[in-house]
Scaffold this motif. Structure first.
Motif, PDB file in Angstrom:
ATOM      1  N   ALA A  55      13.228 -12.680  25.162  1.00  0.00           N
ATOM      2  CA  ALA A  55      12.912 -14.178  25.238  1.00  0.00           C
ATOM      3  C   ALA A  55      11.604 -14.307  24.227  1.00  0.00           C
ATOM      4  N   TRP A  56      10.762 -13.464  24.567  1.00  0.00           N
ATOM      5  CA  TRP A  56       9.242 -13.636  24.096  1.00  0.00           C
ATOM      6  C   TRP A  56       9.599 -13.510  22.158  1.00  0.00           C
ATOM      7  N   CYS A  57      10.329 -12.859  21.906  1.00  0.00           N
ATOM      8  CA  CYS A  57      10.720 -12.248  20.346  1.00  0.00           C
ATOM      9  C   CYS A  57      11.259 -13.663  19.917  1.00  0.00           C
ATOM     10  N   ARG A  58      12.402 -14.316  20.571  1.00  0.00           N
ATOM     11  CA  ARG A  58      12.821 -15.507  20.173  1.00  0.00           C
ATOM     12  C   ARG A  58      11.950 -16.281  19.906  1.00  0.00           C
ATOM     13  N   LEU A  59      10.950 -16.769  21.186  1.00  0.00           N
ATOM     14  CA  LEU A  59       9.691 -17.682  20.978  1.00  0.00           C
ATOM     15  C   LEU A  59       9.020 -17.376  19.891  1.00  0.00           C
ATOM     16  N   ARG A  60       8.491 -16.296  19.680  1.00  0.00           N
ATOM     17  CA  ARG A  60       7.243 -15.994  18.758  1.00  0.00           C
ATOM     18  C   ARG A  60       8.004 -15.914  17.376  1.00  0.00           C
ATOM     19  N   ARG A  61       9.325 -15.503  17.237  1.00  0.00           N
ATOM     20  CA  ARG A  61      10.033 -15.399  16.123  1.00  0.00           C
ATOM     21  C   ARG A  61       9.523 -14.079  15.352  1.00  0.00           C
ATOM     22  N   HIS A  62       9.616 -12.972  16.243  1.00  0.00           N
ATOM     23  CA  HIS A  62       9.840 -11.529  15.957  1.00  0.00           C
ATOM     24  C   HIS A  62      10.966 -11.173  15.925  1.00  0.00           C
ATOM     25  N   GLU A  63      11.314  -9.956  15.614  1.00  0.00           N
ATOM     26  CA  GLU A  63      12.833  -9.549  15.634  1.00  0.00           C
ATOM     27  C   GLU A  63      13.028  -8.278  16.906  1.00  0.00           C
ATOM     28  N   PHE A  64      13.796  -8.560  17.734  1.00  0.00           N
ATOM     29  CA  PHE A  64      14.096  -7.687  18.694  1.00  0.00           C
ATOM     30  C   PHE A  64      15.110  -6.758  18.075  1.00  0.00           C
ATOM     31  N   VAL A  65      14.527  -5.395  17.904  1.00  0.00           N
ATOM     32  CA  VAL A  65      15.316  -4.511  17.116  1.00  0.00           C
ATOM     33  C   VAL A  65      16.487  -3.637  18.253  1.00  0.00           C
ATOM     34  N   GLY A  66      15.925  -3.456  19.260  1.00  0.00           N
ATOM     35  CA  GLY A  66      16.881  -2.702  20.179  1.00  0.00           C
ATOM     36  C   GLY A  66      16.124  -1.990  21.456  1.00  0.00           C
ATOM     37  N   VAL A  67      16.941  -1.247  21.950  1.00  0.00           N
ATOM     38  CA  VAL A  67      16.441  -0.344  23.161  1.00  0.00           C
ATOM     39  C   VAL A  67      16.650   1.146  22.754  1.00  0.00           C
TER      40      VAL A  67
END
Length: 73
Positions: A45-57
């Protein structure tokens, strides 16, 4: 860069990421190693809100989840 957030409960892993995302170049990644089950949805959610890319786990050597975030701006 790896941020060790083991034993820290949300929102602390997110605060750790926010504090360190500016330490890497645009396009580079930060991996937050966190054992709090809430870290996964919260970091996404933080990535979506801050427009950074969540790459994975990617698991750390000890099996702790490592949440990889790419700095986009």
């Amino acid at each position: 860069m790896i941020v060790d957030a083991r034993g820290r409960r949300c929102p602390l892993p997110i605060l750790d990421l926010a504090r360190h995302i500016g330490d890497v170049e645009v396009g580079a990644t930060v991996t937050v190693e966190a054992d709090d089950p809430a870290a996964d949805p919260d970091l996404r959610a933080w990535c979506r809100l801050r427009r950074h890319e969540f790459v994975g786990v990617v698991p750390a050597a000890d099996g702790t989840p490592g949440y990889v975030v790419r700095r986009t701006h």
